[in-house]
Design a protein around this motif. Sequence first.
Motif, PDB file in Angstrom:
ATOM      1  N   UNK A  67       3.770  12.572   9.209  1.00 28.79           N
ATOM      2  CA  UNK A  67       4.665  13.393  10.031  1.00 28.79           C
ATOM      3  C   UNK A  67       4.492  13.018  11.508  1.00 28.79           C
ATOM      4  N   UNK A  68       5.570  13.174  12.267  1.00 30.12           N
ATOM      5  CA  UNK A  68       5.518  12.778  13.676  1.00 30.12           C
ATOM      6  C   UNK A  68       4.391  13.468  14.428  1.00 30.12           C
ATOM      7  N   UNK A  69       4.090  14.715  14.054  1.00 25.23           N
ATOM      8  CA  UNK A  69       3.042  15.427  14.801  1.00 25.23           C
ATOM      9  C   UNK A  69       1.662  14.817  14.582  1.00 25.23           C
ATOM     10  N   UNK A  70       1.533  13.997  13.538  1.00 24.63           N
ATOM     11  CA  UNK A  70       0.264  13.290  13.348  1.00 24.63           C
ATOM     12  C   UNK A  70       0.332  11.869  13.887  1.00 24.63           C
ATOM     13  N   UNK A  71       1.520  11.276  13.792  1.00 24.58           N
ATOM     14  CA  UNK A  71       1.677   9.853  14.134  1.00 24.58           C
ATOM     15  C   UNK A  71       1.671   9.653  15.648  1.00 24.58           C
ATOM     16  N   UNK A  72       2.467  10.449  16.321  1.00 20.06           N
ATOM     17  CA  UNK A  72       2.552  10.325  17.779  1.00 20.06           C
ATOM     18  C   UNK A  72       1.497  11.237  18.401  1.00 20.06           C
ATOM     19  N   UNK A  73       0.783  10.718  19.374  1.00 23.02           N
ATOM     20  CA  UNK A  73      -0.334  11.496  19.921  1.00 23.02           C
ATOM     21  C   UNK A  73      -0.345  11.424  21.442  1.00 23.02           C
ATOM     22  N   UNK A  74      -0.853  12.469  22.029  1.00 24.40           N
ATOM     23  CA  UNK A  74      -0.862  12.536  23.492  1.00 24.40           C
ATOM     24  C   UNK A  74      -2.021  11.735  24.085  1.00 24.40           C
ATOM     25  N   UNK A  75      -1.812  11.242  25.278  1.00 21.93           N
ATOM     26  CA  UNK A  75      -2.944  10.637  25.982  1.00 21.93           C
ATOM     27  C   UNK A  75      -3.895  11.732  26.460  1.00 21.93           C
ATOM     28  N   UNK A  76      -5.113  11.361  26.716  1.00 22.15           N
ATOM     29  CA  UNK A  76      -6.126  12.354  27.082  1.00 22.15           C
ATOM     30  C   UNK A  76      -6.852  11.917  28.355  1.00 22.15           C
ATOM     31  N   UNK A  77      -7.017  12.857  29.263  1.00 22.19           N
ATOM     32  CA  UNK A  77      -7.878  12.639  30.429  1.00 22.19           C
ATOM     33  C   UNK A  77      -8.941  13.728  30.408  1.00 22.19           C
ATOM     34  N   UNK A  78     -10.190  13.306  30.480  1.00 19.47           N
ATOM     35  CA  UNK A  78     -11.300  14.259  30.475  1.00 19.47           C
ATOM     36  C   UNK A  78     -12.025  14.195  31.821  1.00 19.47           C
ATOM     37  N   UNK A  79     -12.318  15.344  32.340  1.00 13.52           N
ATOM     38  CA  UNK A  79     -12.994  15.421  33.635  1.00 13.52           C
ATOM     39  C   UNK A  79     -14.498  15.580  33.438  1.00 13.52           C
ATOM     40  N   UNK A  80     -15.242  14.825  34.187  1.00 14.03           N
ATOM     41  CA  UNK A  80     -16.708  14.853  34.116  1.00 14.03           C
ATOM     42  C   UNK A  80     -17.215  15.994  35.006  1.00 14.03           C
ATOM     43  N   UNK A  81     -17.835  16.993  34.376  1.00 17.12           N
ATOM     44  CA  UNK A  81     -18.312  18.156  35.131  1.00 17.12           C
ATOM     45  C   UNK A  81     -19.770  18.436  34.775  1.00 17.12           C
ATOM     46  N   UNK A  82     -20.405  19.276  35.577  1.00 20.80           N
ATOM     47  CA  UNK A  82     -21.781  19.678  35.248  1.00 20.80           C
ATOM     48  C   UNK A  82     -21.763  21.039  34.585  1.00 20.80           C
ATOM     49  N   UNK A  83     -22.488  21.147  33.481  1.00 21.46           N
ATOM     50  CA  UNK A  83     -22.614  22.421  32.771  1.00 21.46           C
ATOM     51  C   UNK A  83     -24.038  22.571  32.305  1.00 21.46           C
ATOM     52  N   UNK A  84     -24.663  23.635  32.718  1.00 24.49           N
ATOM     53  CA  UNK A  84     -26.040  23.934  32.324  1.00 24.49           C
ATOM     54  C   UNK A  84     -26.934  22.716  32.517  1.00 24.49           C
ATOM     55  N   UNK A  85     -26.758  22.072  33.641  1.00 26.43           N
ATOM     56  CA  UNK A  85     -27.636  20.955  33.971  1.00 26.43           C
ATOM     57  C   UNK A  85     -27.302  19.656  33.267  1.00 26.43           C
ATOM     58  N   UNK A 129       0.848  -1.195   0.000  1.00 26.00           N
ATOM     59  CA  UNK A 129       0.000   0.000   0.000  1.00 26.00           C
ATOM     60  C   UNK A 129       0.882   1.244   0.000  1.00 26.00           C
ATOM     61  N   UNK A 130       0.412   2.274  -0.689  1.00 24.06           N
ATOM     62  CA  UNK A 130       1.257   3.467  -0.835  1.00 24.06           C
ATOM     63  C   UNK A 130       1.432   4.192   0.488  1.00 24.06           C
ATOM     64  N   UNK A 131       2.512   4.960   0.580  1.00 22.09           N
ATOM     65  CA  UNK A 131       2.727   5.715   1.823  1.00 22.09           C
ATOM     66  C   UNK A 131       1.715   6.842   1.958  1.00 22.09           C
ATOM     67  N   UNK A 132       1.524   7.278   3.176  1.00 23.92           N
ATOM     68  CA  UNK A 132       0.651   8.434   3.415  1.00 23.92           C
ATOM     69  C   UNK A 132       1.322   9.711   2.916  1.00 23.92           C
ATOM     70  N   UNK A 133       2.618   9.804   3.107  1.00 24.75           N
ATOM     71  CA  UNK A 133       3.384  10.926   2.567  1.00 24.75           C
ATOM     72  C   UNK A 133       4.525  10.310   1.761  1.00 24.75           C
ATOM     73  N   UNK A 134       4.550  10.540   0.462  1.00 27.49           N
ATOM     74  CA  UNK A 134       5.519   9.851  -0.386  1.00 27.49           C
ATOM     75  C   UNK A 134       6.968  10.094   0.017  1.00 27.49           C
ATOM     76  N   UNK A 135       7.237  11.215   0.665  1.00 32.03           N
ATOM     77  CA  UNK A 135       8.625  11.502   1.025  1.00 32.03           C
ATOM     78  C   UNK A 135       9.028  10.832   2.329  1.00 32.03           C
ATOM     79  N   UNK A 136       8.145  10.043   2.913  1.00 27.53           N
ATOM     80  CA  UNK A 136       8.470   9.416   4.193  1.00 27.53           C
ATOM     81  C   UNK A 136       8.560   7.904   4.102  1.00 27.53           C
TER      82      UNK A 136
END
Lengths: 604, 386
Positions: free
Chosen positions: A429-447, A243-250
């Motif tokens: 590109x590395x900025x797309x390939x490597x990704x940060x983990x995510x923590x989301x906090x459960x909060x109340x907003x407008x009910x 299968x072809x590369x996502x970015x041909x130069x990589x």
Amino acid sequence: MSDTRTPSRWPVRVLVVTLIGGAAALGWWTTASAPTEPEVPAAFRPAPKAPAAPAGPDAPSWFRNVTPNSGLAFTYRTGAEAGHAALLESLGGGVALLDFDGDGRLDVFLAGGGHFAGPDRKQITGHPCKLFRNLGDFQFEDATARVGLDKFDWWYTHGTAVADYDHDGWPDLLVTGFGRVALFHNEPDGTGGRKFTDVSDALGLRVDSWSTSAGWADLNGDGFPDLYVCRYADWSFDNHPTCPPQSPDRGARDICPPSLFKPVPHAVFQNNKGASFTRWAELEARAKGHGLGVLTVDVNDDGRPDVYVANDTDNNLLFLNRGGRFDEVGLAAGVAADEGGRPNGSMGIDAADFDGTGRPSIWVTNFQNELHALYRNLGNGAFLHHTRTAGIGILGQHLVGFGTAFVDGDGDGWEDLFFVNGHVYYTLPDEMRLQRPVVLRNVERQGRRQFVAAGTRGEPFFQAPTLGRGLAIGDLDNDGRPDAVVVHSNAPVVVLRNVASEHTPANWFGVKLIGKDERDLIGTTVVLETGTRTLTRFAKGGGSYLSANDPRLLFGLGGETKVARVTVKWSWGKVETWENLKPGAYWELREGDPTARRVAPPKK
Amino acid sequence: MTDGPPDHTGTPAPPTPMRRRARLRTRRALVGLVAVTACAAVGAHFAVQYVRASRAHARAHEALDRRAFSEAATHTEKYREHRPTSAEGYLLLVRIARRSGDEAAAQAHLAEYERQHPNDPARDRERRFLLAQRGDASEVNALVNEALAKEEAADPLAVEAAIIGGIRLLQADFAVARSRPRGIGAELLARLQRGTNLWLNTRPHMADQVEGLVWRGQLRALANDLAGIDDFRHALALDPNHKTARLQLASAIINIAPQEALAHLEHARRHGPTDPALALALARAYQGLGRPDEARPLLNEVLAAQPNNTEAITELATVAVDTGQYAEAERLLVRAIALAPDQPRPLFVLASCLRAAGRPTEARGYQERFERLVERLHTPATPRPR
């Protein structure tokens, strides 16, 4: 005075006036229609400030990376170095948290992955899996050899699942991967310790194709946990297109999309009371798709564990348990696809009562350009795609999510979200390939309950992009705060200690359920009432991605100081209550025993 | 009138022959003078007309060069006041309409142009440009190939038309395939990127630079290249009032940084004319961020201007479903389905709505209709390409 003008002069005057007037008019016209002042070139105008990207809440992180000096040093390997760009390399590995030796501390089992050996580097071979024994205080030792897991000729492994399949009171270990699965029986080693013995062949537990996540639950109501094993695709080196590369130069090639490969029907096994396993043909016939995640949990409050399956690029499946008979209702219930009706590239799964309704809503991590899916459980067999309404759309769609869990990170009683990410393609590109983990906090907003970015201040782990895959949540130090273990592809495993109590003190209450005769508990629901709040937790099998969580149930109580009542709705229909229990400890709730027992902290 | 001075009796004396000749000369001179004056006046008139026309023509071109399309149109109208049937006037009308993106008007002007000047070669060129700009694949390919062969000597208008049409073509393919171009599409994308670089290297005027950056950003976005976002940001820094650059930036980052995208959309709304498309995009951004209360009035605004906008109706219904107003959602969705029976989304949302309202049997009916429609339309509701 007489008119002195002679008739002979007026044409001259007319001509003069005409010429002068014409000239004046021409001059006026020229002036009037001259171009207006040119606009000031925009380049020289002060540029307005670009709208600033939203800064995450500058709150301290709930988790701290304690891997260095913990003794837990391990890396899951994919074999990427061979340059095959094989689909096999994209999945990664998982982690199981289990107290294999009964010392009261969660130990850590890690799948090893594999590589490509032989002269043409097409011999698919495993890296060893590892078991790390928890010594307490976030210290671990490699116990792989001690339990006999070093003697196996490991295959290319991915996932793991834990259950006491034979009701002997000890957690057993299932490992999935390419070409086989293995069930390791946890048994005495004859010297007072424990060892694992491969009983797969003896029990008829064979899966010879490519298996990923697995989930245990007593699906037929006989008390013994049955097994659902996801299978992925018909890839092999005989079916390995370029299968072809996502970015041909990589690079010259990249991982092929799963849609190029046929899905393989999933494997479902009935447990014959711990003596053997039998394929569940009726269920397998409908268990289709590029399976990557499976969760067993009671979604419709009928006391029976149901099965939810995350498929990559195919509709997700929801098998409702009708008492050993299953109806697949994914589409009808609204949990098969996204908000536009499209199947997503689904990987990780969990379920929890995030909104205080007492019902488990389903959470699924998906591929890039898709929203991760929060299917809100409406309680009438229907779910609603609730991602945007819950504010999770704020994350965007650039994350490729894998391991995930609802986790009450700050102990306020509301289930937050944690998931790890990382792309599957090499030539991005590395900025797309490597990704940060995510923590989301459960909060109340407008009910409404919504999720917002949780604080990450002070913890580099959450700032560093990686290739996250497996994730397991468990209380590794028995302090009532959920910790985490994260598996990366080709990068070290990370142990995260929950340190939220350092800045947000909260009470907590832990539950260890024990059914009669060590009966399997998946599908059981526990409701805790403090007098002012009601919290609901679910005993679940499978979940996350290729991983197994702490089987105990944790309730963050925030500022609540007492537990008025705990009600257990056992998965076999029985309901029992315990009253006036003290927070700040794990309590053992045994079926049929009206006295709850406080679990003693592990010996130092 | 008398011919000579009166004598003392009051009777005019008969004119002498000399006087008579003088009078005749005077008369002739007067007639000549009047004739010359008239000719001069007429000449001056035509000279003024000519100067005005030339000036208007030059200014129209100059404005067009600056991409000041409405200014160019004003000058062209002035030019056409003086030269109502000139081929150049039609050419300008077509070109201004086309380059400003009003392709329907360009087509209408072109038709009139063809009627008036059937054999004008410049007209054929404009027709090719218009075809290319509308996304005609063969014209796009032909123009971009010609331009790349000539490199810096290429006709900038041909480059421009090929790039605009090429982007349109590739975006249409992307909407169906949901993946970056492959095969022929990838080749075209690469050539268009070269064409855009050619444009940026040969068109130093700031307006052209901004436009070139926006095109390059769009092409890079199609290639999954995040550098496209930098192009949009650069374009917007050069011209903060460039609405397309701002909206393209918002669109490029809506899935990466939705809050920043929302800020751009809000900016565009604050600083631009009321635009239903912008209001809809903004409503979707609010809805995407879990802010249905802010999405709702915008959607109502869109529907006040465009009561049959099925996308807005469906979006408003989605807001209603999300906030538990199932009856309202159902009413809206039934209307959307009646207006656009070939759109799958209203069917799917109605199925979700009815399911949520506890009417699973009816929900199943709409779900099945949705699935049948998707299958018929061959839309990518089946495997998502990666």
